[in-house]
Design an enzyme around this catalytic site. Structure first.
Site, PDB file in Angstrom:
ATOM      1  N   ASP A 172      -1.511   2.721  -2.783  1.00  0.00           N
ATOM      2  CA  ASP A 172      -1.713   1.282  -2.801  1.00  0.00           C
ATOM      3  C   ASP A 172      -2.644   0.949  -3.965  1.00  0.00           C
ATOM      4  O   ASP A 172      -3.216   1.850  -4.587  1.00  0.00           O
ATOM      5  CB  ASP A 172      -2.292   0.819  -1.466  1.00  0.00           C
ATOM      6  N   GLU A 179      -5.027  -2.121  -4.095  1.00  0.00           N
ATOM      7  CA  GLU A 179      -6.258  -2.885  -3.891  1.00  0.00           C
ATOM      8  C   GLU A 179      -7.497  -1.989  -3.831  1.00  0.00           C
ATOM      9  O   GLU A 179      -8.594  -2.404  -4.179  1.00  0.00           O
ATOM     10  CB  GLU A 179      -6.174  -3.727  -2.611  1.00  0.00           C
ATOM     11  N   HIS A 212       2.420  -0.606  -3.459  1.00  0.00           N
ATOM     12  CA  HIS A 212       1.750  -1.899  -3.608  1.00  0.00           C
ATOM     13  C   HIS A 212       2.707  -3.009  -4.006  1.00  0.00           C
ATOM     14  O   HIS A 212       3.483  -2.861  -4.962  1.00  0.00           O
ATOM     15  CB  HIS A 212       0.640  -1.810  -4.660  1.00  0.00           C
ATOM     16  N   HIS A 262      -7.337   0.004   1.510  1.00  0.00           N
ATOM     17  CA  HIS A 262      -8.309  -1.080   1.694  1.00  0.00           C
ATOM     18  C   HIS A 262      -8.521  -1.322   3.180  1.00  0.00           C
ATOM     19  O   HIS A 262      -7.752  -0.829   4.017  1.00  0.00           O
ATOM     20  CB  HIS A 262      -7.796  -2.361   1.027  1.00  0.00           C
ATOM     21  N   HIS A 313      -6.832  -6.814   3.962  1.00  0.00           N
ATOM     22  CA  HIS A 313      -5.660  -7.464   4.549  1.00  0.00           C
ATOM     23  C   HIS A 313      -4.815  -6.394   5.224  1.00  0.00           C
ATOM     24  O   HIS A 313      -5.071  -5.195   5.078  1.00  0.00           O
ATOM     25  CB  HIS A 313      -4.825  -8.186   3.482  1.00  0.00           C
ATOM     26  N   GLU A 323      -3.678  -1.080   7.608  1.00  0.00           N
ATOM     27  CA  GLU A 323      -2.552  -0.302   7.097  1.00  0.00           C
ATOM     28  C   GLU A 323      -2.796   1.196   7.264  1.00  0.00           C
ATOM     29  O   GLU A 323      -1.885   1.955   7.608  1.00  0.00           O
ATOM     30  CB  GLU A 323      -2.297  -0.659   5.630  1.00  0.00           C
TER      31      GLU A 323
END
Length: 275
Positions: free
Chosen positions: A8, A10, A60, A104, A115, A134
């Protein structure tokens, strides 16, 4: 030894605000190279620790951020959207471990760009009654396939979450959260060193175990009532609150597929500036 890297953006080195990870912006063009640096540092460490094959699942946004021409040649890359298992595509391919790179914190939590799947419409997700971002959801899916989480990288809040869902995994905090859009960042040369070292050490835990499918319940809370209304039209999904839906699944694979449907429908129900 084969390892999957779920990558990912972030939580990558240097990423701190929206434009850093939104495709097409100037900051994104810069940060995708730092992102690639984190991935390559991880591949180097996994290889040094004994990995014979590394599959990087670009996870992502549109899942087309990493530059293939800059990828360590010891790895291969799965890029593009609409994968059945999304961020975890490849977990069912016989891998001996998985890395959560650039992760994240979850929705509703403190952390840089925190998020869960949707950037700002979900305020919380619960797996079997416990908060799950996640990382937590993906770790449960990995466990179902008998695959250990070897390493988690991201900000300090993401690493804190990982201590709960993957307590035996190595963890590398590439930045320290100050706010949702600010962090104290380590430079790429330093984070590369830390990631490589941790990935090498993490390979000691690599090794696939037996499959462990089990039923799960997932609940999702949105920031607006109409998003829950929209998601509740999915068969098996029930509205359990004004802004909250829930569903039961026979195993985590089916649970994540249902979760993808719920988030896709909710995303499609967002209207302009009023959400």
């Amino acid at each position: 030894m084969q390892v999957l890297v779920s990558a990912d953006m972030e939580g990558a080195t240097g990423v701190t605000w929206t434009d850093d990870c939104v495709p097409g912006t100037e900051p994104w063009q810069r940060m995708r190279r730092l992102f690639a640096g984190d991935v390559n540092a991880c591949v180097a460490g996994l290889s040094a620790g004994g990995a014979t094959a590394v599959l990087v699942n670009e996870a992502h946004s549109a899942q087309r951020n990493l530059l293939l021409e800059e990828l360590d040649p010891r790895a291969s890359m799965l890029t593009g959207r609409h994968k059945p298992l999304s961020m975890m595509q490849g977990i069912d391919s016989g891998v001996d471990g998985v890395v959560f790179l650039g992760y994240h914190a979850g929705a509703g939590q403190q952390g840089v760009l925190a998020h869960t799947y949707l950037t700002n419409s979900i305020t919380g997700v619960w797996l079997d009654g416990e908060p799950a971002g996640e990382g937590g959801l993906n770790a449960a899916l990995a466990a179902e396939h008998g695959v250990p989480v070897l390493l988690v990288t991201g900000d300090d809040r993401a690493c804190g979450e990982a201590a709960a869902y993957a307590p035996d995994a190595e963890r590398v905090a590439v930045k320290r959260c100050v706010s949702r859009y600010a962090a104290i960042c380590l430079p790429p040369a330093r984070t590369a060193e830390l990631i490589t070292e941790a990935a090498t050490a993490a390979m000691r835990r690599a090794g696939r175990g037996p499959r462990r499918p089990a039923p799960h319940r997932i609940e999702v809370e949105f920031d607006a009532a109409h998003l829950a209304d929209a998601a509740a039209v999915v068969p098996t999904v029930e509205q359990v609150g004004v802004r909250r839906v829930g569903f039961d699944a026979p195993d985590m694979t089916e649970g994540m597929r249902a979760f993808k449907i719920v988030t896709a429908i909710a995303s499609g129900a967002v209207q302009g500036v009023y959400g």
